[in-house]
Design a protein around this motif. Sequence first.
Motif, short mmCIF file in Angstrom:
data_model
loop_
_atom_site.label_atom_id
_atom_site.label_comp_id
_atom_site.label_asym_id
_atom_site.label_seq_id
_atom_site.Cartn_x
_atom_site.Cartn_y
_atom_site.Cartn_z
N ASP A 282 0.81 -1.21 0.00
CA ASP A 282 0.00 0.00 0.00
C ASP A 282 0.84 1.27 0.00
OD1 ASP A 282 -2.29 -1.71 2.16
OD2 ASP A 282 -2.50 -1.29 0.01
N ARG A 283 2.02 1.19 0.61
CA ARG A 283 2.82 2.42 0.59
C ARG A 283 3.86 2.39 -0.53
NH1 ARG A 283 7.95 1.93 3.58
NH2 ARG A 283 7.87 0.09 4.94
N THR A 284 3.69 1.46 -1.44
CA THR A 284 4.61 1.36 -2.58
C THR A 284 3.87 1.70 -3.87
OG1 THR A 284 5.73 -0.44 -1.44
CG2 THR A 284 6.20 -0.20 -3.77
N LEU A 285 4.60 2.14 -4.85
CA LEU A 285 4.04 2.28 -6.19
C LEU A 285 4.93 1.47 -7.11
CD1 LEU A 285 1.88 3.66 -7.92
CD2 LEU A 285 3.48 5.50 -8.32
N VAL A 286 4.37 0.43 -7.72
CA VAL A 286 5.15 -0.39 -8.64
C VAL A 286 4.78 -0.03 -10.07
CG1 VAL A 286 5.71 -2.73 -9.39
CG2 VAL A 286 5.22 -2.28 -6.98
N TYR A 287 5.78 0.24 -10.87
CA TYR A 287 5.58 0.60 -12.29
C TYR A 287 5.97 -0.63 -13.08
CZ TYR A 287 6.83 3.19 -16.67
OH TYR A 287 6.96 3.67 -17.96
N ALA A 288 4.96 -1.35 -13.56
CA ALA A 288 5.23 -2.59 -14.29
C ALA A 288 5.02 -2.34 -15.77
CB ALA A 288 4.30 -3.69 -13.80
N SER A 289 6.02 -2.67 -16.57
CA SER A 289 5.88 -2.37 -17.99
C SER A 289 6.76 -3.27 -18.84
CB SER A 289 6.25 -0.91 -18.23
OG SER A 289 6.24 -0.63 -19.61
N SER A 290 6.50 -3.20 -20.12
CA SER A 290 7.33 -3.90 -21.08
C SER A 290 7.79 -2.90 -22.14
CB SER A 290 6.54 -5.04 -21.73
OG SER A 290 7.38 -5.83 -22.54
N GLU A 291 8.62 -3.34 -23.07
CA GLU A 291 9.22 -2.37 -24.00
C GLU A 291 8.41 -2.17 -25.27
OE1 GLU A 291 9.95 -5.44 -24.06
OE2 GLU A 291 10.24 -6.04 -26.14
#
Lengths: 568, 451, 383
Positions: free
Chosen positions: B371-380
Motif C-alpha cells: 500500500d505504501r509502494t508504487l510499482v511501475y510494471a511495464s514492457s518495451e
Amino acid sequence: MNTVTVKGMSKRGFVFALAGLAVAALLGYGGWRMWGGPSAEDAVVNIPPAARRLTKLQYTNVVSDIFGPDVRPGGRMEPDLRQEHLIAIGASKTSITASGLEQYDAAARGIAQQVLGQEDYRAQVMPCEPKSETAADPDCASTFLSRAGTLLYRRPLTSQELEQFTQIASKAATETGDFYGGLQLALSTLMISGPFLFIVDNVDQQSDGEPRLDSYSIASRLSFFLWNSVPDAELLRAAEAGELHTQKGVEGQVDRMLESPKLRQGMRAFFSDMLELDLFDTLTKDAAIYPAFSFDVARDAREQTLRTLVNLLIDRDGDYRDIFTAKETFLNRVLASAYGIPVPTDALLDGNGWFRYEFPSDSEHSGILTQIGFVSAHSHPGRTSPTLRGKAVRELLMCQSVPDPPAGVDFTLIQDTKNPEFKTARDRLDAHNSVPSCAGCHKIMDPMGLALEAFDGVARHRTTENGAVIDTSGELDGVAFKNAAELGQAMRQNAAAATCLVNRLYSYSLGRTPGPQERPFLTDAKQRFVEDGYRLRGLLRAIATSKAFLSVKPAPNSDTIVANADIH
Amino acid sequence: MSVTNRLATRRRFLQGMLQGTAITVGLPFLECFLNGNGTALAATGKELPVCFGTWFWGCGLNPGRWEPKTVGANYDIHDELEPLAAFRDRMNVFSGLRLFADGKPFNPHGSGAIAVMTGDVPSAIGTSNYLPSLDNLIADRVGAGRRFRSLEMTATGDPKDCYSYRGGRVVNSAEPSPVAMYERLFGAGFVDPNAADFKPDTKVMLRHSALSAVTEQRQSLMRDLGASDKRRLDEYLTSVRQLEQQLAVQLEKPAPMAACTMPPKITNAKSDGLELESVKTNNQLFAKLAAHALACGQTQVFNVVFTNAISGLRKAGEPSTHHLLTHEESVDEKLGYQKKATWFLGEVISSLAVFLKELDSIREVDGTLLDRTLVYASSEGGLARTHSLENIPVFTIGSANGRVKTGLHVPCSGDSITRVGLTIQQAMGLPVAKWGTDSNETSRPIREIMV
Amino acid sequence: MRYSNRGMKRRGLVATAVLIAASQPAAASETRGYVVSWWFVATHTVADGSDCPNGINPRTTEAFARVLKEQGYPQAEIEKRVIEAAEKGQGGGGYHQIMSTRGRDKDGKPVNTYENPERVADPKIKLSQAKVAYGFNLDGKVSSEDFTDPETGEKGIDNQYYRALGCLDTYRATVGVSRPAIPEFKWDVTREHAPAWLIEISGIDDYQNDDQVEVSWHLATTAAIKDASSGVRRDMTMMVDAGSRMKVRLPAKIQDGWLLTDQVDELKLISDPYFGPGYDFKRARVRIKFNEDGSIRGILGGYLDYLKAYWGEGGSYGSTWEYFMGGDLPGLYYAMKKSADADPDSNGQNKSISSTWWFEGVPAFVTHPNRAEAQLSDARKSP
C-alpha cells in the motif's frame, strides 16, 4: 616477480633528465618515425586527455602483478560496458555507480586483508616494521604507502596524497590499537580512489610550453595496451628518468615489452575484447539439447580460441589472415570430446592438459570461425543462428555494421504458413532473404552463417539437419565458397579483415574510435602491416611508437564528439 | 548540492565523536537527516516511507487480450491479466499507450526499453547519452537518507540486464544472485532498526572518515580532462558520497520499524540463465528480499528485471526461446494468437503476481507494504511479433500511501507512455511539469488516478 | 536423435559388400568403444503388482516396528521411536543401535546383524512371483522357477537374484523405462569416483549379422565424466588400465541386430570397493543391442556366489541399507540363500545364485597404452 618490494622507488614527483629535455626540444611535428620516410602523422593531432575505468580483467591483472598471483579479488564486479564494439572504448565512457563502488570497496578490503592481514604475506610486502604493532607508526606506514601507492596509481603519490593516506593509517591504528589494521584501511582506500580505478591522462609541458602526456601517463598507456596491466619496475624507471619522452626511449621499451611473456596476457585481453569472448560469462545452453556444453566446455572453449590466436600471432609471429584457415589448434580432453575427436595417447598419458591438435587438411574445421568459441557464442541456447553468426563475422571481424531490422515487420506473415516445420536453417531464413525489405541486410549476413551451419550450436560437425542435407554454399563480397573451409579462404582474401584488425587494435589502444585526423596514420599503418606479412608484432610496434598514440592536446571544456573515421 | 551539505554536516558531527569510547545511546535524531517527505517513525504516528519500484519484462502482451473492456473502476480482468485478478482494485491499467520513434534509427526491443524508463527514444543505441530513468529521478528525491539509494535486481542471471540509467552512459548494474543480495542487505552491514541497543562500529566510523581523502582528490583527478570526462568522474564521486552516506547510516541508530524482520537466509545459488524455472525462482527470492529491504528501511527504490527486452526466456528442452517464438510461430487460426509464445506471457504475469504478493505479505500499521509502494510494471513494446510500439502494457500497483487512486482502467489511446511516468513523478512530489523528449514529451498527467 | 548415425549408412554399404562375391575386397572390420554409463540389477516390475501377489515387503519403519515388537518394547514406545527414526534418520529412536545388533549368539548376547545374518530369525520376506524377467537360460534347463525373457521370449531364464529382491520397494522398476531407485543412486555415486568400465566390440563387419566379433570389458584409468545433463559425456577418450586384473574377452555373434556372446565359465568385473567387491560371474554371457544414436544397451547374466552377492548388494552397508533401501537385510540374506540355484555344497545348499544385470554404454574412444594408435569408435572419426 613484480611484488610490492620495488627497490629504488624512493623518489617522488617528476624528474626530468636534461637529456630528456634536449630530446623533447627536438620533438615536434614530424619527429616521430616508424619505418622511416615521411610520416603520415605530420598533421596536428587534437586528441584530448582521457580517463578510462579499469576493466574487470585489468583489475585482476593489476592486483596479481602488484600483490602476487595468490591474492585474488573476491566477489562480483560491475560489468564492463561495451561501446562501439569494444570494452576498451566503453571504459572511456562509463563511470562507477554506487553499487559498483560498493563492490570495489568490498574487493579492496578483501585484498588489503589478504595482503596485510596474514603474517607470512605481510612479511613479503612490508619494507619496514612498525615500532609497535599496537600503535600508529607514521614513518613505516608512509614508507609502505609510498611504494604501494606508486604501483597502484602508476605514478608516485603527491606529498599531499601521501600525507593524507598516512593519516588514515595512523588514525585508524590509534583508534583500534592495530597498526596493520590501520594500514589495511589506508591501502583499501587507495584502491577505491580515482587515480587507481581510472587510468587518467595527466599532462605536463614541453620546454616550448606545448602540452604533452606526462611520462607516467605514457607508461600506463604502453603497459595497458601491450600487457593489459600496470607498468613494471623497468618501465616506471624509464618514466621517471624521462626516457619515455624520447623516441628512442619509447622504442626501446616497446621492443622490450613486445618480447616479454606479458605480451601474451595483453593480446589475450585484446582478442577477448575484439571477439566478445565475454559472452561466455553468461552463455547458457539447454542441457537436454546440448548435453556436451557443460561449464568446463564453456570455459575451455574461450581458452582454445585465445591459445590458437596467441600461438599463431605471437609465438610463431604468423600471418593474421591465417586465423581464418589454420588447421592447428589446442584442445584438452573435455574439449576433444565436445568436438568428437580422440585424444592422442601421449596427450592422454599427460593428464587432462592442453595438447596441440591439427585437423586433417580436408576437414571443414578451419580457423577460429569454426571453433566453439565462435559458433557457440553466436547461437541460441537450443539451436544455431546463421544470422547471429553472420552478423558477428561482419561486425567483429570485418568491422562492418549491420543495420537493425525495421520496425513493424511481421515475419510470420512472410513465412510459408503451409510448411511451418522448416527442416534446415536455410529454409527458415528463406523468407528473410527474398523479401526486399529484409534481404538487403540478410544478404550480407546470412551466407557466412549458413556456411557455418555445418557446425551445430556447440560446434559439432554435421551434414544434415532434421534429415535434410545442409547446403553450405554462398558468397562473400563476390567470392564464392562451398563450405566453411572455403569461407575461411574467402575471409583470408577479404581486405576488410586486415583493415578491421588495424582499426580495432588502434581503437583498443586508446579507448576510443579514431578521428578524421588519424585517418592518414591508419591508412599508412595498414599498408605497412600488409607489406610486413600481416604480422601482429609489427603492427603493435607501429601503434605504440606512433605520435598518435603518445601525444595529447588538451581540449579544455570542449565536448567534441569525434566522428568515426575507421578506414575502409 | 543539498545532499553534499547534509553529509558534510553529519561528517563533522560524527568526527567529533571519534574518541574511541563506546556510545550506547543513539545519536540525536536530527530532522535534517530525514528526506524531504518526512518519514519513518510509525511510533510517532508519522507516515511510513513511500516506496517506488519498477518491474520490467520483455516482449509485451498481445493487444486485445489484456485491455479491460470496461472503463474506470471495477474493470474486467481477463486472459493475459488473469493472474493479477487478486490485485485488481489496487492496480491501475493503462491501455492504448505507445511510444513515438520520430524516425530515429530504431533498435527493436532496445529502444523501447530505454524509452519506457527514461521517456526518451535514444537517437542511436550504443553511442548516445541516456537521460536519467524514472527510478533515478525518484531516488534523487527519496533515496538520499537511505542505506541504499536504490536496489537493482535481475532474475536473468546477467548483471547487464538493467534499465536504471543514471544519465550520460552510466547504467546501474543489477544483482543477479539472491545469495549475494541477501549478504549485501542483511549481512555484515545490516543494522536492525528494532534492535534494543545500538553501538556504532568504530571501524565503520574510520572507513567513513577515510573517504574524504578520496573526495578531496577531485580537482587533481580532473585537472586535464574535458567536460564529458569531468562529468563521468563526478558521477564516480557521487558514488563515493553514496558510500559515505551508506556508512553514515550504519553509524546512526535507525528509527524502529515495526514490520521489519530479517528474511530467511538464502544459500541456494543455482541459476540457469534464462531457463524459465530458474528465472521464476530468482524472481520469488528477490521479491522476498525487496519486501524485507523496504520494510526495514534499507531503501525506498528498487528495480527488477524479470526478463530483458529481448526475453530469451526458454523452457528446458525446447529449442526455441520466447523471443524466437514471437517471430516464428504462426498465429493459431482458432485462437487468434501464437500459442507457445503466449504461454510464456502467462508465466510472466503470474510471476508479477508472485512478486506483488511478497510485498503484500508484509503487514504494516495501515495495511501492507504494497500500500505504501508504487510499482511501475511495464514492457518495451506491445505486440512483440511486429516489434510494435503501440498498445504497450503498463500498470501501476499500489497507491504509494494514498498518493494515487487505484482500481481503475484508464484508456489513453494514442498517448505516449510518458504520461504515466509524469503522473508518477508528480504523485511522488517531484516538481515536474513535463517529461519525455520529442513527440514523447508530455505535460498531461493522468488526472483520473491523481488524488 | 540429433546425432546423425553415419555408421548406420556404412553398415548398409558393408552388408552389400559382404553379399557380393568375394572378388571384392572386404571392408575393414570396425571396432567400437563405449563407457558404461549405467549398471544395475535388471528388474522388470509389473505395473499391476501381480508379480508380488502377497504385497510389497515392509519398508523401513514397518521393519523397525516389527523388530522393536519382537524385542518386547511397549507399543507407545515403539510408535515414538519409529517417528523419531523417520524424522531424524538412523540416529533417531535408536534405529542404528537396535537394528545392527539384533542378532543373538548362542548365549543370547547381541551380535552384529549383518555379519551374522543367521543369528537373526528368518523374517521370510516375500519373493517375486513374476513370470517375466531379463536374462539367459544359464543351466540349459527349463524349470518351474525359471522366467521368460521380455525381449527374446526365451523360456528357462535363470534370474533368482531378481526373485529374491523383486518385491523390495526400492528395487521396483522396469529397466529401459525407469531405473530402480537405490541401485541407480549407488551407481550414480560410484561412477563419479570409480574408474570407468569400458566395453570394446571389435571385428564388426556387419551390424546386422556377423558370425565373429569379440566383446572385451576393461577397467579404465579414469572415472567417467559427466555432461551438462548429468549423463556420461559422449566421445571421451578413455585409456584402458592395462595393469588391472580385469581381463574379459568374449567371443560373440551378431544375429538380426542382436549381439550375443558365448557363455563363458568365468567373467570377473572389478569395481570400486564402495560399490562392491566386484563380480565373479560363472557361466556368464552378454547380450547387446546397438541403439540408433550410437549408444548401446544390454544385459549380462551369470551365477554369483550368493554370500558374496548378499554382501555386495547390502550386507556391507549394514543399517544404511536397511534404512534407505527398505527393510530387512537378514531377510534379503535368507531370500538369496533360499533362491540360490546352482553348485550345491555337501549339505545340498546351493552356493551360486543366477543373476542378470542391465547396462548402458555411450560411445567413447577407447585407447590402450601399448598400442601405437587408438582404436576408435568408428562413427566418431573427425570430419
